[in-house]
Design a protein around this motif. Structure first.
Motif, PDB file in Angstrom:
ATOM      1  N   SER A 215      38.834  38.834  39.769  1.00 10.96           N
ATOM      2  CA  SER A 215      39.635  37.647  39.008  1.00 10.96           C
ATOM      3  C   SER A 215      38.995  36.482  38.391  1.00 10.96           C
ATOM      4  CB  SER A 215      40.735  37.295  40.144  1.00 10.96           C
ATOM      5  OG  SER A 215      41.580  38.310  40.673  1.00 10.96           O
ATOM      6  N   TYR A 216      37.791  36.261  38.925  1.00 11.54           N
ATOM      7  CA  TYR A 216      37.083  35.142  38.590  1.00 11.54           C
ATOM      8  C   TYR A 216      36.210  35.446  37.181  1.00 11.54           C
ATOM      9  CZ  TYR A 216      33.192  31.748  38.117  1.00 11.54           C
ATOM     10  OH  TYR A 216      32.367  30.655  37.768  1.00 11.54           O
ATOM     11  N   ASP A 217      35.926  36.554  37.075  1.00 13.30           N
ATOM     12  CA  ASP A 217      35.110  37.027  35.752  1.00 13.30           C
ATOM     13  C   ASP A 217      36.284  37.222  34.679  1.00 13.30           C
ATOM     14  OD1 ASP A 217      32.628  37.086  36.831  1.00 13.30           O
ATOM     15  OD2 ASP A 217      32.562  39.303  37.155  1.00 13.30           O
ATOM     16  N   TYR A 218      37.388  37.570  35.042  1.00 13.51           N
ATOM     17  CA  TYR A 218      38.360  37.865  34.191  1.00 13.51           C
ATOM     18  C   TYR A 218      39.083  36.593  33.682  1.00 13.51           C
ATOM     19  CZ  TYR A 218      42.438  39.377  31.718  1.00 13.51           C
ATOM     20  OH  TYR A 218      43.346  39.734  30.615  1.00 13.51           O
ATOM     21  N   LEU A 219      39.291  35.678  34.687  1.00 14.10           N
ATOM     22  CA  LEU A 219      39.928  34.336  34.001  1.00 14.10           C
ATOM     23  C   LEU A 219      38.526  33.577  33.325  1.00 14.10           C
ATOM     24  CD1 LEU A 219      41.645  33.819  37.500  1.00 14.10           C
ATOM     25  CD2 LEU A 219      42.830  34.016  35.292  1.00 14.10           C
ATOM     26  N   ILE A 220      37.713  33.579  33.689  1.00 10.75           N
ATOM     27  CA  ILE A 220      36.674  32.453  33.290  1.00 10.75           C
ATOM     28  C   ILE A 220      36.148  33.022  31.854  1.00 10.75           C
ATOM     29  CG2 ILE A 220      36.265  31.271  35.308  1.00 10.75           C
ATOM     30  CD1 ILE A 220      33.241  32.679  35.061  1.00 10.75           C
ATOM     31  N   LYS A 221      35.885  34.407  31.856  1.00  8.13           N
ATOM     32  CA  LYS A 221      35.133  34.891  30.719  1.00  8.13           C
ATOM     33  C   LYS A 221      35.793  35.896  29.807  1.00  8.13           C
ATOM     34  CE  LYS A 221      30.324  33.767  31.326  1.00  8.13           C
ATOM     35  NZ  LYS A 221      29.078  34.332  31.034  1.00  8.13           N
ATOM     36  N   VAL A 222      36.266  36.951  30.655  1.00 14.31           N
ATOM     37  CA  VAL A 222      36.967  38.034  29.715  1.00 14.31           C
ATOM     38  C   VAL A 222      38.215  37.506  29.043  1.00 14.31           C
ATOM     39  CG1 VAL A 222      38.230  40.408  29.843  1.00 14.31           C
ATOM     40  CG2 VAL A 222      36.289  39.592  31.498  1.00 14.31           C
ATOM     41  N   GLU A 223      39.032  36.886  29.696  1.00 13.93           N
ATOM     42  CA  GLU A 223      40.391  36.182  28.880  1.00 13.93           C
ATOM     43  C   GLU A 223      40.011  35.281  27.838  1.00 13.93           C
ATOM     44  OE1 GLU A 223      43.634  34.097  27.357  1.00 13.93           O
ATOM     45  OE2 GLU A 223      42.065  33.206  29.012  1.00 13.93           O
ATOM     46  N   PRO A 224      39.317  34.380  27.972  1.00 16.29           N
ATOM     47  CA  PRO A 224      39.005  33.416  27.022  1.00 16.29           C
ATOM     48  C   PRO A 224      38.050  34.107  25.810  1.00 16.29           C
ATOM     49  CG  PRO A 224      38.258  32.376  29.077  1.00 16.29           C
ATOM     50  CD  PRO A 224      38.655  33.815  29.476  1.00 16.29           C
TER      51      PRO A 224
ATOM     52  N   MET B 184      38.906  46.271  33.059  1.00 15.87           N
ATOM     53  CA  MET B 184      38.748  45.100  33.483  1.00 15.87           C
ATOM     54  C   MET B 184      40.014  44.229  33.793  1.00 15.87           C
ATOM     55  SD  MET B 184      36.020  43.007  34.605  1.00 15.87           S
ATOM     56  CE  MET B 184      35.883  41.105  35.212  1.00 15.87           C
ATOM     57  N   ARG B 185      40.978  44.391  32.799  1.00 18.94           N
ATOM     58  CA  ARG B 185      42.101  43.885  32.700  1.00 18.94           C
ATOM     59  C   ARG B 185      43.190  44.523  33.865  1.00 18.94           C
ATOM     60  NH1 ARG B 185      46.082  44.120  27.450  1.00 18.94           N
ATOM     61  NH2 ARG B 185      46.021  46.133  28.238  1.00 18.94           N
ATOM     62  N   ALA B 186      42.954  46.045  34.013  1.00 20.61           N
ATOM     63  CA  ALA B 186      43.800  46.483  34.892  1.00 20.61           C
ATOM     64  C   ALA B 186      43.109  46.067  36.365  1.00 20.61           C
ATOM     65  CB  ALA B 186      43.607  48.016  34.442  1.00 20.61           C
ATOM     66  N   GLU B 187      42.068  46.284  36.584  1.00 19.03           N
ATOM     67  CA  GLU B 187      41.722  45.675  37.957  1.00 19.03           C
ATOM     68  C   GLU B 187      42.121  44.410  38.098  1.00 19.03           C
ATOM     69  OE1 GLU B 187      37.337  45.779  37.957  1.00 19.03           O
ATOM     70  OE2 GLU B 187      37.492  48.136  38.197  1.00 19.03           O
ATOM     71  N   PHE B 188      42.183  43.318  37.296  1.00 20.82           N
ATOM     72  CA  PHE B 188      42.528  42.116  37.485  1.00 20.82           C
ATOM     73  C   PHE B 188      44.160  42.184  37.886  1.00 20.82           C
ATOM     74  CE2 PHE B 188      45.021  38.356  35.384  1.00 20.82           C
ATOM     75  CZ  PHE B 188      44.450  37.491  36.266  1.00 20.82           C
ATOM     76  N   GLN B 189      44.882  42.876  36.662  1.00 23.64           N
ATOM     77  CA  GLN B 189      46.482  42.855  37.088  1.00 23.64           C
ATOM     78  C   GLN B 189      46.695  43.498  38.614  1.00 23.64           C
ATOM     79  OE1 GLN B 189      47.326  45.075  33.678  1.00 23.64           O
ATOM     80  NE2 GLN B 189      47.800  43.193  32.468  1.00 23.64           N
ATOM     81  N   ALA B 190      45.911  44.585  38.923  1.00 23.38           N
ATOM     82  CA  ALA B 190      46.072  45.153  40.104  1.00 23.38           C
ATOM     83  C   ALA B 190      45.902  43.992  41.255  1.00 23.38           C
ATOM     84  CB  ALA B 190      45.191  46.310  40.524  1.00 23.38           C
ATOM     85  N   THR B 191      45.048  43.155  41.146  1.00 25.49           N
ATOM     86  CA  THR B 191      44.525  42.160  42.190  1.00 25.49           C
ATOM     87  C   THR B 191      45.632  41.309  42.282  1.00 25.49           C
ATOM     88  OG1 THR B 191      42.258  42.566  41.771  1.00 25.49           O
ATOM     89  CG2 THR B 191      42.680  40.310  42.904  1.00 25.49           C
ATOM     90  N   GLN B 192      46.177  40.843  41.112  1.00 27.55           N
ATOM     91  CA  GLN B 192      47.274  39.814  41.030  1.00 27.55           C
ATOM     92  C   GLN B 192      48.462  40.360  41.825  1.00 27.55           C
ATOM     93  OE1 GLN B 192      44.816  37.339  40.257  1.00 27.55           O
ATOM     94  NE2 GLN B 192      46.591  36.588  39.657  1.00 27.55           N
TER      95      GLN B 192
END
Length: 326
Positions: free
Chosen positions: A170-179, A291-299
């Motif tokens: 989630s950290y990687d997705y929120l701070i780098k991937v999504e931006p 990466m997005r799928a892993e983030f969504q699953a974690t959420q």
């Protein structure tokens, strides 16, 4: 711009490159200097942008782009995005110009939009360098931060403290991937210049100069793929390129302050990153949809856990109330 539109545009460009064509281009590009590779990209790839965290390679690329642009302006022999685009479709060229202008990017001052993702956890030396680079090259810098957050305090209020330890994905997705993805969408990016090199080892050791991101169709250009750290450092010193003060303290690859140390192994410049973790990339250069799928699953797991805790709390309260009444 909706993500589906972004994906369609990127895929439309990448569709012009068959695997055979891509292999052919890489064979040709391997024989060119980084400057010529970048010049080719500026002329041939519409929707071209550069993402940077102001590492040495990214700074060298920025300096090369600036020098090419200055030479082109002086000679007026070659088209640049400031006067005409690499695209043969003038209507699309005009749309790209309007998009860049609307975003506040001055393409006449610098032909390739420069994107900096502020993770909110950069070293102060990195932020200082970002300002020095803008002043040195007189270029605008498009800064993207985690969505809805301007400060570290805001990010931690929404997502918790030390998220890189409790939920690395989630950290990687929120701070780098999504931006980063938001930057590509807003600027209509179809091709991205990166500072990755084979000498950085890990997954980068087999890097092509020109590659296509699976799923999104985004084209990635690695013009200094064949260079060593010493070649990059020699260029920086020879051309007086501004660089991060941490390099004089033994750092080689510089990311967030909590996951970056001076290089442990002199022969592995990224040996100071993510100590004790089995990772070599932050998320920008891995499969986006995975990466997005892993983030969504974690959420979803987090939401289910919170819901279960709330239900347990409600049941406990109800039982206590029943006991008190009895």
């Amino acid at each position: 711009m909706p993500e589906s539109t972004f994906n369609t545009q990127a895929s439309a460009l990448s569709a012009t490159f068959t695997q055979a064509h891509l292999k052919f281009l890489n064979a040709k590009l391997e024989k060119l200097s980084p400057e010529r590779i970048i010049e080719w990209a500026m002329i041939s790839l519409p929707g071209l942008i550069q993402t940077t965290a102001f590492g040495l390679t990214g700074l060298v690329i920025l300096d090369m782009i600036n020098r090419i642009h200055v030479d082109q302006q002086a000679s007026n022999d070659h088209p640049t995005p400031a006067s005409s685009s690499a695209s043969e479709d003038e209507e699309n060229d005009d749309e790209s110009q309007r998009r860049f202008q609307k975003s506040g990017y001055n393409v006449r001052r610098h032909p390739v939009p420069l994107i900096f993702i502020d993770t909110l956890y950069h070293f102060s030396e990195t932020l200082d360098l970002a300002q020095r680079v803008q002043d040195h090259y007189n270029i605008p810098l498009k800064i993207y931060k985690p969505q809805g957050c301007e400060t570290t305090e805001e990010f931690e209020r929404f997502h918790g403290e030390r998220l890189w330890e409790t939920d690395d994905v989630s950290y990687d997705y929120l701070i780098k991937v999504e931006p980063g993805r938001r930057a590509y969408q807003e600027l209509g990016a179809q091709a991205v210049i990166s500072g990755r090199r084979r000498s950085q080892k890990g997954d980068r050791s087999r890097l092509d100069i020109l590659e296509i991101e699976p799923g999104t169709g985004l084209i990635k250009l690695n013009p200094l793929a064949s260079w060593s750290f010493q070649q990059v450092w020699t260029y920086v010193r020879a051309h007086q390129v501004p660089y991060n003060a941490l390099l004089d303290q033994g750092y080689r690859s510089i990311g967030d302050w909590h996951s970056t140390k001076p290089a442990v192994n002199p022969d592995d410049e990224r040996s100071g990153r993510w100590e004790g973790k089995a990772k070599s990339e932050c998320g920008l250069h891995v499969d986006y949809f995975k990466m997005r799928a892993e983030f969504q699953a974690t959420q979803k797991k987090k939401q289910a856990l919170v819901a279960a805790q709330q239900q347990t709390t409600a049941l406990d309260a109800q039982q206590n109330q029943t006991i008190e009444v009895a």
